[in-house]
Design a protein around this motif. Structure first.
Motif, PDB file in Angstrom:
ATOM      1  N   ARG A 213      -9.637  -6.146  -5.930  1.00 16.76           N
ATOM      2  CA  ARG A 213      -9.342  -7.507  -5.444  1.00 16.76           C
ATOM      3  C   ARG A 213      -8.055  -7.558  -4.602  1.00 16.76           C
ATOM      4  O   ARG A 213      -7.842  -8.489  -3.860  1.00 16.76           O
ATOM      5  CB  ARG A 213      -9.121  -8.470  -6.616  1.00 16.76           C
ATOM      6  N   PHE A 214      -7.196  -6.578  -4.818  1.00 17.53           N
ATOM      7  CA  PHE A 214      -5.876  -6.615  -4.178  1.00 17.53           C
ATOM      8  C   PHE A 214      -5.596  -5.278  -3.504  1.00 17.53           C
ATOM      9  O   PHE A 214      -6.421  -4.374  -3.540  1.00 17.53           O
ATOM     10  CB  PHE A 214      -4.792  -6.949  -5.220  1.00 17.53           C
ATOM     11  N   GLY A 215      -4.413  -5.191  -2.922  1.00 20.11           N
ATOM     12  CA  GLY A 215      -4.066  -3.985  -2.196  1.00 20.11           C
ATOM     13  C   GLY A 215      -4.814  -3.952  -0.884  1.00 20.11           C
ATOM     14  O   GLY A 215      -4.729  -4.894  -0.105  1.00 20.11           O
ATOM     15  N   ASP A 216      -5.597  -2.910  -0.664  1.00 21.42           N
ATOM     16  CA  ASP A 216      -6.299  -2.762   0.600  1.00 21.42           C
ATOM     17  C   ASP A 216      -7.587  -3.577   0.673  1.00 21.42           C
ATOM     18  O   ASP A 216      -8.276  -3.578   1.696  1.00 21.42           O
ATOM     19  CB  ASP A 216      -6.642  -1.286   0.844  1.00 21.42           C
ATOM     20  N   GLY A 237      -4.986  -2.948  -8.249  1.00 20.47           N
ATOM     21  CA  GLY A 237      -6.042  -3.448  -7.384  1.00 20.47           C
ATOM     22  C   GLY A 237      -6.987  -4.393  -8.102  1.00 20.47           C
ATOM     23  O   GLY A 237      -7.622  -5.252  -7.480  1.00 20.47           O
ATOM     24  N   ASP A 238      -7.060  -4.261  -9.421  1.00 19.01           N
ATOM     25  CA  ASP A 238      -7.940  -5.144 -10.183  1.00 19.01           C
ATOM     26  C   ASP A 238      -7.285  -6.494 -10.498  1.00 19.01           C
ATOM     27  O   ASP A 238      -7.910  -7.380 -11.059  1.00 19.01           O
ATOM     28  CB  ASP A 238      -8.364  -4.460 -11.492  1.00 19.01           C
ATOM     29  N   GLY A 239      -6.016  -6.626 -10.172  1.00 22.00           N
ATOM     30  CA  GLY A 239      -5.316  -7.894 -10.398  1.00 22.00           C
ATOM     31  C   GLY A 239      -4.645  -7.980 -11.758  1.00 22.00           C
ATOM     32  O   GLY A 239      -3.913  -8.935 -12.023  1.00 22.00           O
ATOM     33  N   LEU A 240      -4.885  -7.008 -12.613  1.00 21.30           N
ATOM     34  CA  LEU A 240      -4.287  -7.060 -13.954  1.00 21.30           C
ATOM     35  C   LEU A 240      -2.834  -6.597 -13.895  1.00 21.30           C
ATOM     36  O   LEU A 240      -2.505  -5.658 -13.161  1.00 21.30           O
ATOM     37  CB  LEU A 240      -5.084  -6.189 -14.929  1.00 21.30           C
ATOM     38  N   ALA A 241      -2.001  -7.261 -14.677  1.00 24.41           N
ATOM     39  CA  ALA A 241      -0.564  -6.972 -14.642  1.00 24.41           C
ATOM     40  C   ALA A 241      -0.294  -5.503 -14.893  1.00 24.41           C
ATOM     41  O   ALA A 241      -0.911  -4.876 -15.748  1.00 24.41           O
ATOM     42  CB  ALA A 241       0.152  -7.837 -15.674  1.00 24.41           C
ATOM     43  N   GLY A 246       6.684   2.044 -10.753  1.00 22.83           N
ATOM     44  CA  GLY A 246       6.123   3.276 -10.200  1.00 22.83           C
ATOM     45  C   GLY A 246       5.392   3.024  -8.894  1.00 22.83           C
ATOM     46  O   GLY A 246       5.321   1.904  -8.391  1.00 22.83           O
ATOM     47  N   VAL A 247       4.879   4.111  -8.376  1.00 21.33           N
ATOM     48  CA  VAL A 247       4.311   4.132  -7.029  1.00 21.33           C
ATOM     49  C   VAL A 247       3.211   3.094  -6.842  1.00 21.33           C
ATOM     50  O   VAL A 247       3.126   2.426  -5.813  1.00 21.33           O
ATOM     51  CB  VAL A 247       3.752   5.547  -6.736  1.00 21.33           C
ATOM     52  N   GLN A 248       2.375   2.919  -7.861  1.00 24.95           N
ATOM     53  CA  GLN A 248       1.242   2.006  -7.750  1.00 24.95           C
ATOM     54  C   GLN A 248       1.680   0.578  -7.413  1.00 24.95           C
ATOM     55  O   GLN A 248       1.088  -0.088  -6.581  1.00 24.95           O
ATOM     56  CB  GLN A 248       0.458   1.997  -9.072  1.00 24.95           C
ATOM     57  N   THR A 249       2.740   0.113  -8.083  1.00 20.67           N
ATOM     58  CA  THR A 249       3.160  -1.270  -7.869  1.00 20.67           C
ATOM     59  C   THR A 249       3.756  -1.456  -6.482  1.00 20.67           C
ATOM     60  O   THR A 249       3.581  -2.488  -5.858  1.00 20.67           O
ATOM     61  CB  THR A 249       4.167  -1.709  -8.951  1.00 20.67           C
ATOM     62  N   GLU A 250       4.446  -0.428  -5.988  1.00 21.49           N
ATOM     63  CA  GLU A 250       4.975  -0.538  -4.628  1.00 21.49           C
ATOM     64  C   GLU A 250       3.838  -0.522  -3.616  1.00 21.49           C
ATOM     65  O   GLU A 250       3.867  -1.247  -2.622  1.00 21.49           O
ATOM     66  CB  GLU A 250       5.947   0.618  -4.340  1.00 21.49           C
TER      67      GLU A 250
END
Lengths: 386, 186
Positions: A213-216, A237-241, A246-250
């Motif tokens: 749902r998010f990111g790209d 990417g799934d929208g879950l907190a 770390g790298v994923q959140t950036e």
């Protein structure tokens, strides 16, 4: 005085005399805007008035909110409800919108915010122009994020910049700020504007369980598939907190669709040139100051100074490469602004000493005139020219 | 060169908040557009809803207009004392200042200044709010910056429908007022 300069091919003059703010409203309608929430404030009020008049007749929604915090919140909600949403305000309201503007950024919500700048800080000079929000439009929210800030220096420019703002907000699924000023907002000029298109038909891809749902991922509002979780916390990417960092959140913030400086349309619209090719003095300006600078260029040329104008049409992302190209040719750069010196900072950073950068500032609600800019350019050139 | 032949020609309408200076600016700009010309109109007013000096700046030209604010005006229409004090000095060399008669005694005579009874004429018409339109009519009669036809069309298009007749009457009276004055527009 001679007449008949601007007529369409059938001989009938199809121009209309409208204000910058009216052009913004017309541009929004042309771009498919069907939701407006706002709170009136000089010098942005005519945008709200026009949207209140036009939107309901087209089946759209107009909401006058209790303040600008709620106006910003409402357009985020409307976007997630599938609307093409906008608000408009001036400095005091823009400050109130910052928190929710950050929320729009982290939730990758497409929406357009117009800030018609007036003298500040606080209620400041309510009816007078300023360019004091150039940095706030970029860095006003806490945290950091990509930002898209567009500006205009004519009434037709207001229309075009609004259409572009909506296009880019959708494409990059992010809040876009259209930064005007009191003079541009209230200026009337004849313009030719195509008739408004029919009200937009909403269309989004259908989401399946497990689709990102998010990111790209493309922006898909509620109601086009399974539940989407939207949170202001860092998320995957799934929208879950996802709050361990770390790298994923950036990567969620700097995702591939927000790589703005690679967008061909941004690259095409980034800056405008006027007599810049052989310029020894480059004036870098935007908004109403670009209009003064354009006339200053002609005055300087008449006095034998090879001057040119680089008009910053998109302030952020900043046109660094273009500035470096200009600095390679023009060894003197003049940056006039109606603030204490804001866009001069990225100009200096971009040219890195390749040209001398001189700032000319005024923050008292009075415009910098062509004469002010021309005289300043001559003085920093060591009095060259007449 | 006659004043009307200046290209661009810079016009400043001034008065106090509530006198319809903003509307006057829009009407004159629209008339210029209807004449096929290029025009820009900017405005300045204070935060107060009434009173305070206000201005509308117009640049009318056959060429593209870069900077839209007026620094030195070829023509100034002045409807209030506060506006006179603030803006009279912005008159360009050889320019013409057209002011309401109520200021004549205090401001005194000058070659560049013509006093006409805009407010008194509007009161005679039964509506003081038409002062701006009387003034516009006179300004156009004296300067010919736009055609009378386009000005009338712009007035009709920009005022409330129920007030169109009154305003067109005000325009006619103002035009005759201006036409009655022999001014050398140098």
């Amino acid at each position: 005085m001679a007449t008949a300069t601007k007529t369409s091919t059938n001989g009938k003059d199809t121009r209309r005399l409208i204000m910058g703010n009216e052009a913004v409203a017309l541009g929004a309608i042309a771009a498919g805007c069907d939701f407006y929430a706002g709170y009136p404030i000089t010098p942005a009020t005519e945008i709200l008035e026009e949207m209140a008049r036009v939107l309901p007749r087209r089946g759209g929604v107009f909401l006058q909110m209790e303040d600008e915090l709620s106006a910003m919140a409402a357009i985020i909600g409307a976007a997630w409800g599938g609307a093409t949403a906008m608000t408009a305000t001036s400095g005091p309201g823009f400050s109130l919108m910052q928190e929710n503007l950050g929320y729009a950024a982290i939730t990758q919500t497409p929406c357009v915010i117009v800030d018609s700048q007036r003298g500040g800080p606080s209620t400041g000079l309510p009816t007078l122009p300023s360019q004091g929000d150039a940095m706030q439009a970029r860095f006003g929210t806490h945290g950091d994020r990509p930002a898209l800030v567009i500006t205009a220096s004519s009434v037709k420019g207001c229309y075009d910049a609004t259409v572009l703002s909506f296009k880019l907000a959708k494409r990059h699924r992010m809040p876009v700020v259209l930064l005007l000023d009191a003079v541009i907002s209230h200026m009337r000029e004849p313009v030719e504007i195509p008739p408004p298109p029919p009200p937009p038909v909403r269309s989004f891809p259908k989401l399946a369980e497990g689709d990102p749902r998010f990111g790209d991922a493309p922006f898909v509002p509620f109601g086009y598939g399974p539940i989407t979780v939207v949170t202001g916390l860092s998320h995957g990417g799934d929208g879950l907190a996802e709050t361990r960092g770390g790298v994923q959140t950036e990567a969620m913030i700097i995702n591939s669709i927000s790589k703005l400086d690679q967008d061909p349309e941004i690259r095409a619209e980034w800056t405008g040139d006027y007599r810049l090719d052989d310029a020894e003095v480059a004036i870098v300006a935007y908004g109403i100051t670009a209009r003064a600078a354009r006339e200053a260029v002609d005055q300087l040329r008449e006095r034998g100074v090879a001057a040119g104008l680089l008009d910053l049409r998109i302030l952020w992302p900043f046109a660094e490469e273009r500035l470096r190209e200009v600095a390679a040719k023009s060894k003197t750069i003049v940056v006039p602004e109606l603030n204490l010196g804001q866009m001069v900072m990225p100009v200096r950073a971009a040219v890195e000493g390749a040209a001398k950068v001189h700032q000319l500032n005024r923050a008292d609600g009075t415009l910098l005139t062509p004469e002010d800019i021309a005289a300043f350019a001559i003085s920093v050139q060591g009095g060259q020219g007449a | 060169m006659r004043l009307v032949d200046r290209d661009p020609i810079r016009i400043r309408l001034t008065g106090r908040g509530g006198q319809g200076i903003m509307l006057g600016g829009a009407i004159l700009a629209e008339a210029a557009m209807r004449d096929g010309l290029l025009v820009s109109e900017t405005q300045e007013y204070g935060p107060e809803a009434r009173l305070g000096a206000t201005k509308a700046d117009l640049i009318i030209s056959t060429r593209e207009i870069a900077y839209p604010e007026v620094e030195k005006a070829d023509l100034i229409l002045c409807l209030s004392r506060a506006a006179y004090l603030r803006y009279a000095q912005s008159l360009a060399e050889g320019g013409l200042l057209i002011a309401d008669s109520s200021m004549a005694e205090e401001m005194g005579e000058a070659e560049s200044t013509v006093y006409l009874p805009f407010r008194a004429t509007a009161l005679e018409l039964g509506n003081e709010l038409t002062t701006n339109i009387v003034g516009l009519g006179a300004l156009v009669a004296m300067s010919e910056v736009v055609t009378r036809f386009s000005l009338a069309a712009a007035v009709t298009g920009r005022v409330k429908r129920e007030l169109a007749e009154l305003n067109n009457k005000a325009l006619e009276v103002g035009f005759n007022l201006g036409a009655s004055v022999q001014v050398r527009l140098a």
